[in-house]
Motif scaffolding. Sequence first.
Motif, PDB file in Angstrom:
ATOM      1  N   ALA A 180     -23.482   4.484  52.763  1.00 57.75           N
ATOM      2  CA  ALA A 180     -22.672   3.604  53.608  1.00 57.75           C
ATOM      3  C   ALA A 180     -23.534   2.795  54.559  1.00 57.75           C
ATOM      4  N   HIS A 181     -22.933   1.694  55.058  1.00 62.49           N
ATOM      5  CA  HIS A 181     -23.483   0.925  56.167  1.00 62.49           C
ATOM      6  C   HIS A 181     -22.888   1.537  57.425  1.00 62.49           C
ATOM      7  N   VAL A 182     -23.732   2.097  58.301  1.00 59.72           N
ATOM      8  CA  VAL A 182     -23.253   2.914  59.413  1.00 59.72           C
ATOM      9  C   VAL A 182     -23.378   2.163  60.739  1.00 59.72           C
ATOM     10  N   ILE A 183     -22.250   2.107  61.455  1.00 61.62           N
ATOM     11  CA  ILE A 183     -22.182   1.512  62.785  1.00 61.62           C
ATOM     12  C   ILE A 183     -21.827   2.627  63.760  1.00 61.62           C
ATOM     13  N   GLY A 184     -22.551   2.717  64.862  1.00 61.81           N
ATOM     14  CA  GLY A 184     -22.291   3.783  65.819  1.00 61.81           C
ATOM     15  C   GLY A 184     -22.114   3.264  67.228  1.00 61.81           C
ATOM     16  N   THR A 185     -21.266   3.947  68.006  1.00 60.84           N
ATOM     17  CA  THR A 185     -21.177   3.653  69.435  1.00 60.84           C
ATOM     18  C   THR A 185     -21.868   4.778  70.201  1.00 60.84           C
ATOM     19  N   ALA A 186     -22.708   4.387  71.149  1.00 63.36           N
ATOM     20  CA  ALA A 186     -23.460   5.351  71.959  1.00 63.36           C
ATOM     21  C   ALA A 186     -24.112   4.596  73.102  1.00 63.36           C
ATOM     22  N   HIS A 191     -29.977   4.884  71.313  1.00 62.34           N
ATOM     23  CA  HIS A 191     -30.017   4.019  70.137  1.00 62.34           C
ATOM     24  C   HIS A 191     -31.246   4.267  69.263  1.00 62.34           C
ATOM     25  N   ASP A 192     -32.395   4.487  69.874  1.00 63.73           N
ATOM     26  CA  ASP A 192     -33.608   4.707  69.065  1.00 63.73           C
ATOM     27  C   ASP A 192     -33.464   5.965  68.207  1.00 63.73           C
ATOM     28  N   LEU A 193     -32.930   7.013  68.806  1.00 63.69           N
ATOM     29  CA  LEU A 193     -32.715   8.245  68.051  1.00 63.69           C
ATOM     30  C   LEU A 193     -31.780   7.987  66.871  1.00 63.69           C
ATOM     31  N   LEU A 194     -30.673   7.288  67.133  1.00 68.74           N
ATOM     32  CA  LEU A 194     -29.694   7.048  66.079  1.00 68.74           C
ATOM     33  C   LEU A 194     -30.252   6.155  64.978  1.00 68.74           C
ATOM     34  N   ARG A 195     -31.105   5.213  65.333  1.00 71.32           N
ATOM     35  CA  ARG A 195     -31.766   4.408  64.292  1.00 71.32           C
ATOM     36  C   ARG A 195     -32.634   5.300  63.418  1.00 71.32           C
ATOM     37  N   SER A 196     -33.311   6.253  64.055  1.00 70.66           N
ATOM     38  CA  SER A 196     -34.181   7.147  63.279  1.00 70.66           C
ATOM     39  C   SER A 196     -33.364   8.039  62.351  1.00 70.66           C
ATOM     40  N   LEU A 197     -32.082   8.230  62.659  1.00 76.03           N
ATOM     41  CA  LEU A 197     -31.205   9.035  61.815  1.00 76.03           C
ATOM     42  C   LEU A 197     -30.495   8.204  60.753  1.00 76.03           C
ATOM     43  N   GLY A 198     -30.703   6.877  60.810  1.00 75.51           N
ATOM     44  CA  GLY A 198     -30.169   6.028  59.754  1.00 75.51           C
ATOM     45  C   GLY A 198     -29.113   5.028  60.146  1.00 75.51           C
ATOM     46  N   ALA A 199     -28.698   4.993  61.421  1.00 79.62           N
ATOM     47  CA  ALA A 199     -27.671   4.037  61.826  1.00 79.62           C
ATOM     48  C   ALA A 199     -28.160   2.611  61.612  1.00 79.62           C
ATOM     49  N   ASP A 200     -27.284   1.751  61.079  1.00 77.17           N
ATOM     50  CA  ASP A 200     -27.639   0.356  60.794  1.00 77.17           C
ATOM     51  C   ASP A 200     -27.324  -0.568  61.957  1.00 77.17           C
ATOM     52  N   GLU A 201     -26.224  -0.326  62.653  1.00 79.65           N
ATOM     53  CA  GLU A 201     -25.832  -1.132  63.812  1.00 79.65           C
ATOM     54  C   GLU A 201     -25.410  -0.187  64.927  1.00 79.65           C
ATOM     55  N   LEU A 202     -25.725  -0.567  66.164  1.00 78.16           N
ATOM     56  CA  LEU A 202     -25.367   0.277  67.301  1.00 78.16           C
ATOM     57  C   LEU A 202     -24.731  -0.548  68.400  1.00 78.16           C
ATOM     58  N   ILE A 203     -23.705   0.011  69.015  1.00 78.77           N
ATOM     59  CA  ILE A 203     -22.963  -0.638  70.086  1.00 78.77           C
ATOM     60  C   ILE A 203     -23.106   0.206  71.347  1.00 78.77           C
ATOM     61  N   ASP A 204     -23.569  -0.417  72.433  1.00 81.48           N
ATOM     62  CA  ASP A 204     -23.633   0.267  73.714  1.00 81.48           C
ATOM     63  C   ASP A 204     -22.250   0.186  74.349  1.00 81.48           C
ATOM     64  N   TYR A 205     -21.525   1.300  74.316  1.00 70.81           N
ATOM     65  CA  TYR A 205     -20.137   1.272  74.779  1.00 70.81           C
ATOM     66  C   TYR A 205     -20.028   0.959  76.268  1.00 70.81           C
ATOM     67  N   ARG A 206     -21.138   1.091  77.001  1.00 68.15           N
ATOM     68  CA  ARG A 206     -21.090   0.824  78.438  1.00 68.15           C
ATOM     69  C   ARG A 206     -21.129  -0.666  78.747  1.00 68.15           C
ATOM     70  N   THR A 207     -21.696  -1.449  77.842  1.00 66.15           N
ATOM     71  CA  THR A 207     -21.847  -2.887  78.109  1.00 66.15           C
ATOM     72  C   THR A 207     -21.201  -3.768  77.049  1.00 66.15           C
ATOM     73  N   GLN A 208     -20.758  -3.186  75.934  1.00 62.87           N
ATOM     74  CA  GLN A 208     -20.186  -3.970  74.845  1.00 62.87           C
ATOM     75  C   GLN A 208     -18.819  -3.427  74.449  1.00 62.87           C
ATOM     76  N   ASP A 209     -17.940  -4.337  74.043  1.00 69.22           N
ATOM     77  CA  ASP A 209     -16.631  -3.966  73.516  1.00 69.22           C
ATOM     78  C   ASP A 209     -16.721  -4.011  71.999  1.00 69.22           C
ATOM     79  N   PHE A 210     -16.639  -2.836  71.366  1.00 68.45           N
ATOM     80  CA  PHE A 210     -16.839  -2.792  69.915  1.00 68.45           C
ATOM     81  C   PHE A 210     -15.789  -3.611  69.160  1.00 68.45           C
ATOM     82  N   THR A 211     -14.602  -3.784  69.756  1.00 68.42           N
ATOM     83  CA  THR A 211     -13.556  -4.538  69.057  1.00 68.42           C
ATOM     84  C   THR A 211     -13.888  -6.022  68.936  1.00 68.42           C
TER      85      THR A 211
END
Length: 323
Positions: A180-186, A191-211
């Motif tokens: 899958a193409h994986v998008i994560g909120t965190a 974010h660096d950790l999640l990229r190392s685990l394979g996440a393709d896109e990351l959303i900072d829920y504190r500063t970005q609205d994922f919707t």
Amino acid sequence: MSHVTTPTPTMRAVSQETGGGPEVLKMIETRRPEPGRGEILVRVHAAGVNPADWKTRSRGEFAVGTRPPFTLGWDVSGVVETVGAGVTVFRPGDEVYGMPRFPHPAGAYAEYVAAPARHFARRPKGLTHIESGALPLAALTAWQALVDTADVQPGQRVLIHAAAGGVGHLAVQIAKARGAHVIGTASAAKHDLLRSLGADELIDYRTQDFTETVRDVDVVLDSLGGPNWSRSLRTLRPGGILISILPPDETFPAIEAEAAGVRAVFMLVEPDRHGLQEVAKLVEDGHLKVIADAVFPLDKAAEAHRLGEMGRITGKIVLSVIP
């Protein structure tokens, strides 16, 4: 002459007499359980700590109605001590891990657990007991949601909320292993950790609205609930599915989802020998890494709960029963 040591008839365990804060968790000496028909007795080396644990502790009652005194915990990693009548899949000395009896009490915050043999599987090779003790409930939740419920396929887009959490960081890797193409909120710090685990896109829920940025998603895995449910529906493409691992309340958007041409479902994790075996294969093939962020001795279970309730953990909290 060889000598066989007889196990003590008692054991240490963490118990509570009432609901309340972490301070209600107390060390006790209690009778060691005996395995019944179809059960094994496991000498517990490590027990994972999950949100279900501190919610049950605070409420003072299991979801199935069991009231204090009781011992919390479902995640177990340990060694088979004895087997009950009829058990053929394990022998004494086998190293196992599992999530027995969920959502019924299993009593994992203890030196021994007796439970159905087929609620366990052989422990993943290459992991410590601490690491394998962190896996069962969180990994089975992710596996049963993404594989059994959503049947994630290569090329699909999967949005995982709280992607650095106990379930989230494993779900990222399981979805990735499925192609899958994986998008994560965190938070950005993770974010660096999640990229190392394979996440393709990351959303900072504190500063970005994922919707505002996430669209055409096939699967959403949600562990947050509340307003996040309805907001997540906006990201789904027609035919997509929102899977909540939190029980629905009056805000759960099942009707809203149907009107939008998508599905919204609640999934409760179940004991699952096959799922545990598949998770172990992912670990042994290098596709799944578990993060044990904090480790406490058994008699510090209250401190483990205090940390967990702060909601800032990356990965899992684990109790070390045998140092």
